[in-house]
Design a protein around this motif. Structure first.
Motif: not given
Ligand code: NAP
Length: 458
Positions: A269-274, A279-281, A288-292, A312-313
Motif C-alpha cells: 500500500i503506497l501512500k504519500f504526503l505523510l 513510533l509508539a510501542g 504503531s507509527v504516527k504520521f502528520e 495526524y493519523e
C-alpha cells in the motif's frame, strides 16, 4: 612521473573498481593498484546491497573481475582500514590513497520511539537478506501481518519487494539461505510504503515501481487521491523537473490507482504526503507509527518541500523499516564532513576542512565523495574524474622517492593479519557457485568470515 606510481584503494565496491580500471589502463605511465577491503569478499554493495531478485545487475561483477586480472592489481581482503592498516602505513608505502568506502551507516529520522525493538534501518535488513557478515546473525520478527517502510527511494522499494513477493520467486537467486527460510515462514500480508512528499517527488525510479505492479502473489494498491497532482507538482512536471523518471512514475501509478485492491493474497500500500512523527510501542516493541499529514510548498531554493498540517493519523504496524538514506562514517586519519557524511573534497581531491588545502596524496570516490546517490553506473564517471585529478597531481613530479607496496605484506604478517588474495576470493566464488547449483540457486553465499577463511584453508 618517470617511475611506477603505486596507488592504494580502500574499498572494493563499484567506485573502487572503476578507479582501479582507470588507473590500470593508463598508457603513458605504469601504475600498480593494491585494493583493500575489510571483508574477505570484494564488490561492496553489488554483493551486499543489490537485491537478490536483481541478479542481472550483479553481473556487473564480471567487469570488475576483468580489472582484477590486469597486471599490477592486487587484492587484500579481510584487512580493515583503521585497525589492521593505518593511513600512515599507506602514505609511507604508496604514492596515493583513494578512499572508496561508500556509506556504511544510515540516516535516522530523529523522532521518538525510533529505537524501539521492531524498528530498524532498512540498510541492515538489506545486509541480512544478502548474507552480509555484519548482519547475518540478526533476526527479524516476521510474524506480524503489517510492516511499515518509511521513505520512497529504491532501497525502500527493494525491502518492500523482498517482504511482499512470494518467496518462491527468490528460490533461484543468491538470497541468504536463512533469509529465504524466514521469508517462507513470514506472516507479512501488508507492506505500507510511505513518502513524505507527493508522487511526483518520489525518489524511486520507474523501472523499480513498474516491478512492484507485477509482483507474484501481491497487489500494489494506490489510492487515486494520492496520485492527484497539486499545482506545484504539475508546474514542475511540465517544466521537465524530475525528468522522464518523475513523469513515468506519475503515469504508472495513476494507471495502477485505477485497479483497486486486486485479488492477490499480499498487498503493498503506497501512500504519500505523510511524515513520521513518532513510533509508539508496547513492552518496548513497536506497535504503531504516527504520521502528520503534509501539504507541499515551494522552498526558497525552488524545490518542493513537505509542510505539516497539524492533522495526524496512526498506522498500527509490528515492524518498521526506515529507509531514509545511507550515511558515511568517519575513518581514522581521514577528514570527515559530519553533516554530509562524506570526505570533504574538490573533484575527488581530499580537502582539509581546517586549512581548506588539499591533503597531499589523498583522494576519494563514490558515495564517500558525493554522498549516497545514483546507481552503480554513476560511479564510473565519478571515479574517472578523481583519477584524472590524481594523474594531474603526479604529472611531472619526479622528485619523490620510490615507494614499496610489498612492505605491506611484511607489515600485515607482523600484525597477524590474514589477508585474502584475489585468487583465494575466486576459490570462494567457485565454492559458492557450486553449492548454489546443488540447490538450484545462482549462488549460496558464505555469510560469516570464519567459514570463508576455513574454506580457503585457514
Ligand atoms: P534515496 O533515493 O535518497 O531515498 C530516500 C527517501 O527517504 C526519499 O524518499 C526521502 O524523501 C526519504 N526521507 C528522507 N528523510 C526522511 C524523513 N526524515 N522522513 C521521511 N522520509 C524521509 O535513498 P535510498 O533509497 O537509500 O537509495 C540510495 C541510492 O541508491 C539512490 O541513488 C538509489 O537510486 C540507489 N539504489 C538504486 C537501486 C536500483 O537501481 N535498483 C536500488 C537501491 C538503491 P525526500 O525525497 O522527501 O527527501
Amino acid at each position: 612521473m618517470n617511475r611506477t606510481l603505486h596507488v592504494a584503494i580502500i574499498g572494493s565496491g563499484p567506485s573502487g573498481f572503476y578507479a582501479a580500471e582507470e588507473l590500470l589502463t593508463q598508457k603513458e605511465i605504469k601504475i600498480t593498484v593494491n585494493m583493500f577491503d575489510r571483508l574477505p569478499t570484494p564488490f561492496g554493495l553489488v554483493r551486499g546491497g543489490v537485491a537478490p531478485d536483481h541478479q542481472k545487475i550483479k553481473t556487473v561483477a564480471k567487469v570488475y573481475d576483468k580489472t582484477a586480472s590486469r597486471e599490477g592489481f592486487r587484492f587484500f581482503g579481510n584487512v580493515e582500514f583503521g585497525r589492521d592498516i593505518l593511513i600512515e602505513d599507506l602514505k609511507k608505502n604508496y604514492d596515493a590513497v583513494i578512499i572508496a568506502v561508500g556509506a556504511k551507516s544510515d540516516r535516522k529520522m530523529g523522532i521518538p520511539g525510533e529505537d524501539l525493538t521492531g524498528s530498524y534501518p532498512a540498510t541492515i535488513f538489506v545486509g541480512w537478506y544478502n548474507g552480509h557478515p555484519d548482519y547475518q546473525s540478526l533476526t527479524f520478527d516476521l510474524s506480524h501481518e503489517r510492516v511499515a517502510v518509511i521513505g520512497v527511494g529504491n532501497v525502500a522499494v527493494d525491502v518492500t519487494r523482498i517482504l511482499a513477493q512470494d518467496p518462491k520467486s527468490l528460490e533461484t537467486t543468491d538470497i541468504a539461505g536463512y533469509a529465504l527460510e524466514a521469508l517462507r515462514k513470514s506472516n507479512v500480508k501488508e507492506v505500507y510504503l510511505i513518502g513524505r512528499r507527493g508522487v511526483a517527488q518520489a525518489a524511486f525510479t520507474d523501472f523499480e515501481i513498474r516491478e512492484l505492479c507485477h509482483l507474484p502473489g501481491c497487489d500494489l494498491v494506490v489510492d487515486p487521491k494520492d496520485v492527484e497532482l497539486d499545482e506545484l507538482s504539475k508546474e514542475d512536471l511540465n517544466a521537465g523537473k524530475g525528468g522522464i523518471v518523475a513523469k513515468n512514475n506519475v503515469q504508472v501509478l495513476t494507471e495502477q490507482s485505477k485497479l483497486g485492491r486486486g485479488s492477490q493474497p499480499k498487498k503493498i500500500i503506497l501512500k504519500f504526503l505523510l511524515s513520521p512523527v513518532e513510533l509508539a510501542g508496547e513492552n518496548g516493541r513497536v506497535s504503531s507509527v504516527k504520521f502528520e499529514k503534509n501539504v507541499l510548498y515551494r522552498d526558497k531554493d525552488g524545490s518542493i518541500r513537505p509542510k505539516g498540517t497539524g492533522q495526524y493519523e496512526v498506522l498500527p504496524a509490528g515492524l518498521v523499516f526506515r529507509s531514509v538514506g545511507y550515511k558515511g562514517q568517519p575513518l581514522t586519519g581521514v577528514p570527515y564532513d559530519e553533516r554530509k557524511g562524506t570526505v570533504p573534497n574538490e573533484l575527488g581531491r581530499v580537502i582539509d576542512p581546517l586549512t581548506k588545502k588539499q591533503v597531499d596524496g589523498l583522494y576519494v570516490v563514490g558515495w564517500a565523495k558525493r554522498g549516497p546517490t545514483g546507481v552503480i553506473g554513476t560511479n564510473k564517471p565519478d571515479s574517472i574524474e578523481t583519477v584524472k585529478k590524481l594523474l594531474e597531481d603526479f604529472q611531472g613530479r619526479n622528485d619523490s622517492a620510490a615507494r614499496n607496496p610489498d612492505a605491506i605484506l611484511e607489515l600485515l604478517k607482523a600484525r597477524g593479519v590474514r589477508f585474502v588474495s584475489y585468487p583465494e576470493w575466486k576459490k570462494l566464488d567457485e565454492i559458492e557457485t557450486e553449492s548454489g547449483k546443488k540447490k538450484g540457486k545462482s549462488r549460496e553465499k558464505f555469510s560469516n568470515i570464519p567459514d570463508m577463511l576455513s574454506a580457503i584453508g585457514r
